[in-house]
Structure formats: C-alpha cells, structure tokens
Scaffold this active site. Structure first.
Site, PDB file in Angstrom:
ATOM      1  N   HIS A 120       0.736  -1.245  -0.005  1.00  0.00           N
ATOM      2  CA  HIS A 120       0.059   0.109  -0.070  1.00  0.00           C
ATOM      3  C   HIS A 120       0.814   1.136  -0.050  1.00  0.00           C
ATOM      4  O   HIS A 120       1.374   1.664   1.125  1.00  0.00           O
ATOM      5  CB  HIS A 120      -0.951   0.000   1.303  1.00  0.00           C
ATOM      6  CG  HIS A 120      -1.570  -1.379   0.962  1.00  0.00           C
ATOM      7  ND1 HIS A 120      -3.059  -1.417   0.652  1.00  0.00           N
ATOM      8  CD2 HIS A 120      -1.643  -2.426   1.739  1.00  0.00           C
ATOM      9  CE1 HIS A 120      -3.548  -2.498   0.819  1.00  0.00           C
ATOM     10  NE2 HIS A 120      -2.799  -3.050   1.467  1.00  0.00           N
ATOM     11  N   ARG A 230      -7.527  -5.309   3.758  1.00  0.00           N
ATOM     12  CA  ARG A 230      -6.833  -5.845   4.659  1.00  0.00           C
ATOM     13  C   ARG A 230      -7.780  -6.017   6.207  1.00  0.00           C
ATOM     14  O   ARG A 230      -7.336  -7.097   6.988  1.00  0.00           O
ATOM     15  CB  ARG A 230      -5.603  -5.153   5.487  1.00  0.00           C
ATOM     16  CG  ARG A 230      -4.616  -4.872   4.233  1.00  0.00           C
ATOM     17  CD  ARG A 230      -4.330  -6.121   3.400  1.00  0.00           C
ATOM     18  NE  ARG A 230      -3.149  -5.840   2.626  1.00  0.00           N
ATOM     19  CZ  ARG A 230      -2.799  -6.813   1.845  1.00  0.00           C
ATOM     20  NH1 ARG A 230      -3.069  -8.018   1.962  1.00  0.00           N
ATOM     21  NH2 ARG A 230      -1.740  -6.378   0.940  1.00  0.00           N
TER      22      ARG A 230
END
Length: 308
Positions: A120, A230
């Site tokens: 990310h 996530r």
C-alpha cells in the site's frame, strides 16, 4: 530447547517515553477529539509481540464535511446533516474530503506482514533500520488455531487447521529455526570492538517472522483503501488483526466516516453487470442457471456465494 530471554513487547525506554508523552499538556486552537486524545501514545497489543500506537492525528468528521462544503456550498447544510453528507461522499466514491484527515501510527509487526503492508504505497513510512541497529530476538509464533495447511482451491488462502503431533512439529520447527538463525546473526555481528560482519549483511540471515517497527502516516482516504482489503474476512489473519485493531481505534476519531465506510465498503458487495442482469431476471420470476447467466464458472460460483 533451552529457555531464552525474550524482550518485552515494549522496552523500558518505550514505556518511559509513553509515560512522559502522556504527561505532557499543551493548549491548542486545533481540532481535537477527546476519545482519540485518550488513545494517544498508548500501545494496543496485536499478535504475540506486536502493537499499534497513535502518535498524532489531524482533523475529524467535521473536517471531512467542511472540505466537501467548500465544493458544494452552504446550501447543502439544509439538505442533509453531517452524517448524511459523509454517507453521500462514501456512497459516491468521493476521495478528497477524506484526505483532509491524517493519522500517524507507530506499529510493531513481523517482517513478513510488513512486506504485505508496504504494497500500500500511499503512505509515509520510516522503518527501524537493521543497518544501524541490532534487532531484538522477538519472533511471531502462531497459535495452534492459526496453523493451517495450504488451501486446495485458493492459492492465496489456508485450508484445514493442523492438529496434534503435526502442529507440534511445525511450532517446534518455527521456534528452533528462528532462534538458531538469531544466534548465528549475533555470532556474525561486529560488536564491542570485535571483528565481524556488518549489520546490513548479518541481517540477511534472519527469519521473516522477526519483528520490525515503523512510523506509518497516511490520510483517511488511503487508510480506508488499506482497511477495505486488509480488514476483509478473506485477508491473511496476521495482517487482518492489525487492520481490525486500527478500525476499532479510528472509530473513536471519525465515527461517522467509519460507519459509512463499513456500510458502503467493508460490509458491502460488488455485483458485476452480468450479476445485476441476473438479479433482475430472478426478481422477475425467471429461473437463472450458470449457462443462461453467460458467466464463467468462477464468476457464477462467486455470484452464488454473494446472493446466498
């Protein structure tokens, strides 16, 4: 296996730093959130040795609304309240109003989780450097409930949980390999004036379950993108528990935004154009099967799991 000294999740220095930071008081004209102020600097335990700490934050729910109304004008105030506007922004995938809020976290996590996390790329990160410092002998060792075989139908997932002797062998292997590699790491290091290998080279012998730490700063829009992937039930357990803890923490910071995120992102589903056509046909009373859906076998299987 010999008994080994293991460092605490928080070192004495970190504990003293937290106590000192929480004792500080200052006057400010900036926006603060009382529930978030209570979280500042505290360590929230994750996994066996990991933690998350809130170091700083900027903005709140009202900052999101304020930014949006610069675009929409004051007239929207009469049409919808703040929560309604935040829901609208989330529902229609607006991004910049959520970027007005930022958060900085101190995170301690296993290296293999960090390597997933770093994908990310929309954050500022400063990680503990094993080139300059010596890593502690702390390793993530899964509980038996989280020891699982490879899934037979998902290359990225886990299958059935290992039990009994098989689980015991795996756990013993993880522990012995971790500490053996760390012993060799220490043995190779150049320290106390003795000849040895440079830290930047010695670290390559360490296992991926050793803990690292970093400061991670991101805005709320990008944090929600991280959490959407996530904190999902299909995410790997070891990163999911960090995401779930972050989600709990930020609810005390931006409750309206988190509620909208959960409703329109985390707990929502995405239907393809073909899927939408099938649903309309079903609502009209038509029988739809895999062949008439015009979907691939994989698409049909996923569609079935969604509507059931």
């Amino acid at each position: 296996m010999p008994v080994r000294k293991c460092f605490m999740t928080l070192t004495d220095e970190q504990t003293a730093e937290i106590k000192a930071q929480r004792a500080l008081r200052s006057k400010t004209l900036r926006t603060t959130v009382p529930n978030m102020e209570r979280h500042l600097y505290k360590a929230f335990k994750v996994l066996d040795h990991g933690f998350i700490r809130v170091i700083d934050y900027m903005g709140d729910d009202s900052a999101i609304v304020q930014a949006a109304r610069v675009s929409y004008g004051q007239g929207t105030k009469k049409a919808r309240d703040d929560s309604g506007l935040i829901n609208y922004l989330m529902r229609h995938w607006h991004s910049t109003p959520f970027e007005m809020c930022e958060i900085k976290l101190h995170i301690k996590l296993p290296v293999f989780v960090a390597r997933q996390w770093i994908r990310h790329r929309t954050a500022n990160i400063n990680e503990y450097s094993a080139r300059y410092s010596i890593l502690d002998n702390e390793f993530y060792i899964p509980s038996e409930d989280n020891l699982a075989a490879q899934s037979q139908n998902n290359n990225q997932g886990r299958g059935k949980v290992l039990k009994g002797k098989e689980a015991a062998i795996v756990l013993e292997t993880l522990k012995s390999d971790s500490f053996r590699c760390y012993d060799n790491y220490e043995r190779m290091l150049s320290q106390d004036g003795q000849d040895g290998l440079a830290r930047e080279l010695a670290r390559m012998n360490l296992t991926m379950n050793i803990y690292t730490q970093w400061y991670w700063k991101t805005n709320l829009h990008n944090l929600f993108n991280f959490l959407r992937l996530r904190a999902d039930s299909h995410a790997q357990y070891e990163i999911r528990v960090y995401a779930e803890e972050i989600l709990r923490i930020i609810y005390d910071w931006v409750p309206a935004a988190v509620a909208a995120f959960k409703d329109y992102r985390l707990e929502a589903v995405q239907i393809s154009g073909k899927g939408l056509v099938c649903i309309r046909r079903m609502l009209a009373g038509e029988k739809v099967d895999a062949k008439s859906s015009k979907m691939t076998a994989g698409e049909w299987q996923e569609f079935q799991s969604l509507i059931k």
